[in-house]
Design an enzyme around this catalytic site. Sequence first.
Site, PDB file in Angstrom:
ATOM      1  N   LYS A  97       0.832  -1.208   0.000  1.00 50.54           N
ATOM      2  CA  LYS A  97       0.000   0.000   0.000  1.00 50.54           C
ATOM      3  C   LYS A  97       0.871   1.265   0.000  1.00 50.54           C
ATOM      4  O   LYS A  97       0.647   2.168  -0.785  1.00 50.54           O
ATOM      5  CB  LYS A  97      -0.928   0.029   1.234  1.00 50.54           C
ATOM      6  CG  LYS A  97      -1.934  -1.120   1.256  1.00 50.54           C
ATOM      7  CD  LYS A  97      -2.952  -0.951   2.380  1.00 50.54           C
ATOM      8  CE  LYS A  97      -2.362  -1.060   3.777  1.00 50.54           C
ATOM      9  NZ  LYS A  97      -1.823  -2.382   4.133  1.00 50.54           N
TER      10      LYS A  97
ATOM     11  N   ARG B  14      11.491  -6.267   4.470  1.00 51.65           N
ATOM     12  CA  ARG B  14      11.309  -4.827   4.231  1.00 51.65           C
ATOM     13  C   ARG B  14      12.306  -4.009   5.059  1.00 51.65           C
ATOM     14  O   ARG B  14      12.559  -4.304   6.214  1.00 51.65           O
ATOM     15  CB  ARG B  14       9.871  -4.481   4.627  1.00 51.65           C
ATOM     16  CG  ARG B  14       9.498  -3.058   4.458  1.00 51.65           C
ATOM     17  CD  ARG B  14       8.008  -2.906   4.309  1.00 51.65           C
ATOM     18  NE  ARG B  14       7.256  -3.170   5.528  1.00 51.65           N
ATOM     19  CZ  ARG B  14       5.924  -3.050   5.597  1.00 51.65           C
ATOM     20  NH1 ARG B  14       5.235  -2.720   4.535  1.00 51.65           N
ATOM     21  NH2 ARG B  14       5.298  -3.289   6.726  1.00 51.65           N
TER      22      ARG B  14
ATOM     23  N   ARG C  22      11.524  -1.981  10.542  1.00 55.77           N
ATOM     24  CA  ARG C  22      10.472  -1.572  11.477  1.00 55.77           C
ATOM     25  C   ARG C  22      10.378  -2.589  12.601  1.00 55.77           C
ATOM     26  O   ARG C  22      10.477  -3.778  12.365  1.00 55.77           O
ATOM     27  CB  ARG C  22       9.129  -1.533  10.735  1.00 55.77           C
ATOM     28  CG  ARG C  22       8.698  -0.145  10.375  1.00 55.77           C
ATOM     29  CD  ARG C  22       7.503  -0.165   9.456  1.00 55.77           C
ATOM     30  NE  ARG C  22       6.324  -0.779  10.051  1.00 55.77           N
ATOM     31  CZ  ARG C  22       5.120  -0.788   9.469  1.00 55.77           C
ATOM     32  NH1 ARG C  22       4.967  -0.232   8.292  1.00 55.77           N
ATOM     33  NH2 ARG C  22       4.094  -1.368  10.055  1.00 55.77           N
TER      34      ARG C  22
HETATM   35  P1  AMP Z   1       0.879   0.223   9.124  1.00 57.17           P
HETATM   36  O1  AMP Z   1       2.075   1.067   8.934  1.00 57.17           O
HETATM   37  O2  AMP Z   1      -0.318   0.711   8.341  1.00 57.17           O
HETATM   38  O3  AMP Z   1       1.143  -1.243   8.883  1.00 57.17           O
HETATM   39  O4  AMP Z   1       0.459   0.363  10.662  1.00 57.17           O
HETATM   40  C1  AMP Z   1       1.338  -0.038  11.705  1.00 57.17           C
HETATM   41  C2  AMP Z   1       0.577  -0.249  12.994  1.00 57.17           C
HETATM   42  O5  AMP Z   1      -0.065   0.977  13.381  1.00 57.17           O
HETATM   43  C3  AMP Z   1      -0.572  -1.261  12.929  1.00 57.17           C
HETATM   44  O6  AMP Z   1      -0.118  -2.591  13.132  1.00 57.17           O
HETATM   45  C4  AMP Z   1      -1.471  -0.776  14.082  1.00 57.17           C
HETATM   46  O7  AMP Z   1      -0.932  -1.122  15.345  1.00 57.17           O
HETATM   47  C5  AMP Z   1      -1.355   0.731  13.941  1.00 57.17           C
HETATM   48  N1  AMP Z   1      -2.377   1.284  13.001  1.00 57.17           N
HETATM   49  C6  AMP Z   1      -2.147   1.926  11.827  1.00 57.17           C
HETATM   50  N2  AMP Z   1      -3.299   2.305  11.247  1.00 57.17           N
HETATM   51  C7  AMP Z   1      -4.284   1.890  12.069  1.00 57.17           C
HETATM   52  C8  AMP Z   1      -5.711   1.957  12.007  1.00 57.17           C
HETATM   53  N3  AMP Z   1      -6.342   2.531  10.983  1.00 57.17           N
HETATM   54  N4  AMP Z   1      -6.407   1.412  13.043  1.00 57.17           N
HETATM   55  C9  AMP Z   1      -5.792   0.828  14.086  1.00 57.17           C
HETATM   56  N5  AMP Z   1      -4.460   0.710  14.191  1.00 57.17           N
HETATM   57  C10 AMP Z   1      -3.703   1.234  13.191  1.00 57.17           C
END
Ligand code: AMP
Length: 207
Positions: free
Chosen positions: A15, A124, A152
């Site tokens: 994404k 990654r 990460r």
């Molecule tokens: P991402 O970078 O989108 O993979 O997000 C990393 C982490 O941030 C996720 O595993 C969640 O812990 C938190 N997170 C990001 N976006 C959301 C969301 N829309 N709702 C809940 N938790 C989120």
Amino acid sequence: MLGSIVLFGPPGAGKGTQATRIVELTGKPQVSTGDMLRAAVVAGTELGVEAKGYMDAGELVPDQVIIGLIKERLKEPDATSGVLFDGFPRTIPQAEALASITDVSAVISIEVPDEDIVGRIVGRRMDPETGDIYHISFKPPPPEIEDRLVQRKDDTEETVRNRLDAYHEQTEPLGSWYRSRGLLTPVDGSGTIAEVGDAVASAVIGL
Ligand code: AMP
């Protein structure tokens, strides 16, 4: 007029990588809740302190926290003609809240089989100087920056399993929710970055 676009899909679907392409095509700013939360963790704000435990465990941050964050972000002047959401919404309550505050024109769903996801995430790496994302096999970094790349904290195999569980239980049902509203455009996310990028670009151009 085209309102906001949601980029939907499992963790590791690409994404963030494909968001760049959509930003170029539409001029809409990318709004990534994951990036916003990581910035809050680094800055040590109240939000960051609250979110960190959930993120490190691969669990979702509570809906009310995320919805508050999005409401504030959408007040910024660059958001008035819609934005590109990346990693949001992730639950039906988040999608319901979003529908009440902004017009979602389309949801591009990047579909990737589970068996591909762990390898994509665990390989990654990020360049902390530019924010650019690489993959040790699929998008190798230039050798001169290899030493400064970071992984990460939640990109380890153990945490990925929890993130996938959270995805299947809480986020995947949103796909049908958006499909039943006529908003879902599925894209095959199993090819190379360039192939998926072309499929995403055609989906966006066709909107
Ligand atoms: P991402 O970078 O989108 O993979 O997000 C990393 C982490 O941030 C996720 O595993 C969640 O812990 C938190 N997170 C990001 N976006 C959301 C969301 N829309 N709702 C809940 N938790 C989120």
